[in-house]
Design an enzyme around this catalytic site. Structure first.
Site, short mmCIF file in Angstrom:
data_model
loop_
_atom_site.label_atom_id
_atom_site.label_comp_id
_atom_site.label_asym_id
_atom_site.label_seq_id
_atom_site.Cartn_x
_atom_site.Cartn_y
_atom_site.Cartn_z
N ASN A 9 1.29 -3.99 -2.53
CA ASN A 9 2.53 -4.78 -2.62
C ASN A 9 3.57 -4.06 -1.77
OD1 ASN A 9 4.87 -6.09 -3.28
ND2 ASN A 9 4.91 -5.44 -5.43
N TRP A 10 3.83 -4.63 -0.60
CA TRP A 10 4.75 -3.96 0.32
C TRP A 10 6.21 -4.15 -0.07
CZ3 TRP A 10 2.56 -5.22 5.93
CH2 TRP A 10 1.27 -4.70 6.02
N LYS A 11 6.47 -4.99 -1.06
CA LYS A 11 7.86 -5.24 -1.50
C LYS A 11 8.72 -5.61 -0.28
CE LYS A 11 7.01 -2.37 -5.47
NZ LYS A 11 7.53 -1.56 -6.56
N HIS A 94 6.42 -10.17 -10.93
CA HIS A 94 6.64 -8.72 -10.81
C HIS A 94 7.91 -8.35 -11.58
CE1 HIS A 94 7.43 -4.78 -9.14
NE2 HIS A 94 6.17 -4.76 -8.76
N GLU A 96 10.27 -6.51 -10.88
CA GLU A 96 11.50 -6.54 -10.07
C GLU A 96 12.05 -7.96 -9.96
OE1 GLU A 96 9.75 -4.49 -6.76
OE2 GLU A 96 9.65 -2.67 -7.97
N GLU A 166 1.73 -3.17 -15.23
CA GLU A 166 2.63 -2.24 -14.55
C GLU A 166 3.77 -1.85 -15.48
OE1 GLU A 166 2.27 -2.85 -9.95
OE2 GLU A 166 3.90 -4.06 -10.72
N GLY A 172 7.55 3.22 -9.02
CA GLY A 172 8.41 3.90 -8.04
C GLY A 172 9.06 5.17 -8.56
N SER A 212 3.12 4.01 -9.54
CA SER A 212 2.93 5.36 -8.99
C SER A 212 1.46 5.73 -8.79
CB SER A 212 3.66 6.40 -9.86
OG SER A 212 5.05 6.13 -9.88
N GLY A 233 2.40 0.09 -4.76
CA GLY A 233 3.64 -0.12 -4.03
C GLY A 233 3.78 0.90 -2.91
#
Ligand code: 13P
Length: 247
Positions: A9-11, A94, A96, A166, A172, A212, A233
């Site tokens: 997931n490159w965000k 997600h 976020e 997650e 992160g 992570s 990520g």
């Protein structure tokens, strides 16, 4: 046997030009057999990454979608558009998006149904906050998220679904869950699907861990029976570290 799936997931990282470089570097490495690899770049890089991946075994995924096919929805991207670009997967819910963009269990459920209707496999994200974990609410909360995300699906759609557990406190932060804890929660999610839908179908659903994940700790997760891969990520943004996880 469930085939492990490692998704990056490159965000909101990588322009389409930077994306092309990353895919080039990844293509130089030999992918091991027995693992499915998926890249989820930002919308603006999907077309470029699709082209760069042509002829490889690596799959393409988006990071979100809207549930309508088309219409006056400024800024949104439809399942038809993702399908036309060659996406096979789409991340939905997600944390976020839940935290910053008003995603709810209801919108997640609508998006999951829309994805499946158009032949896109949803990677549905669930996970508890640190406060929920400390209050002992993890199991009840994440099982509820999964139930609501899958509500109303036809049984034959269930094997298309991927779930990513997650924990928010692990995303992160460099502080991953322990393998044993993640395996316990993922086992609970599988039992939830067994109870709500069917035992056989629950055995087919792939459930990843995310938070992570790095080349140094991937083994801890992949050696446990319930964990079917990882949603990565930060470590998916460099060819060497992402390949280290895949390998
Ligand atoms: P990190 O691997 O950077 O912790 O991110 C995990 C994640 O949110 C993947 O969706």
């Amino acid at each position: 046997m469930r085939k492990p799936i490692i998704a990056g997931n490159w965000k909101m990282y990588k322009t389409h030009l930077e994306a092309e470089d990353l895919v080039k570097a990844l293509k130089e490495k030999k992918l091991p057999a027995g693992v499915e690899v998926v890249l989820c770049p930002p919308f603006t890089a999907l077309a470029t990454v699709a082209q760069a991946l042509a002829g490889t075994e690596i799959g393409l995924g988006a990071q979100d979608l809207f549930w309508e096919e088309e219409g006056a929805y400024t800024g949104e991207v439809s399942p038809l558009m993702l399908k036309a670009l060659g996406c096979a997967y789409v991340i939905i819910g997600h944390s976020e998006r839940r935290q910053y963009f008003g995603e709810t269990d209801e919108t997640v459920n609508k998006k999951v149904k829309a994805a499946l209707r158009h032949g896109l496999k949803p990677i549905i994200c669930v996970g508890e906050s640190l406060a929920q974990r400390e209050a002992g609410e993890t199991d009840q909360f994440v099982a509820g998220q999964v139930e609501k995300a899958l509500a109303g699906l036809a049984p034959e759609e269930i094997p298309q679904v991927v779930i990513a557990y997650e924990p928010i406190w692990a995303i992160g932060t460099g502080r991953s869950s322990s393998g044993v804890d993640a395996n316990q929660v993922i086992g609970l999610l599988r039992r939830t699907i067994a109870r709500e839908i069917s035992e056989d179908l629950a055995q087919e659903v792939r459930i990843q861990y995310g938070g992570s994940v790095k080349p140094e700790n991937i083994k801890e997760f992949m050696t446990l029976p319930e964990i079917d891969g990882a949603l990565v990520g930060g470590a998916s943004l460099k060819a060497d570290s992402f390949y280290g996880i895949i390998a």
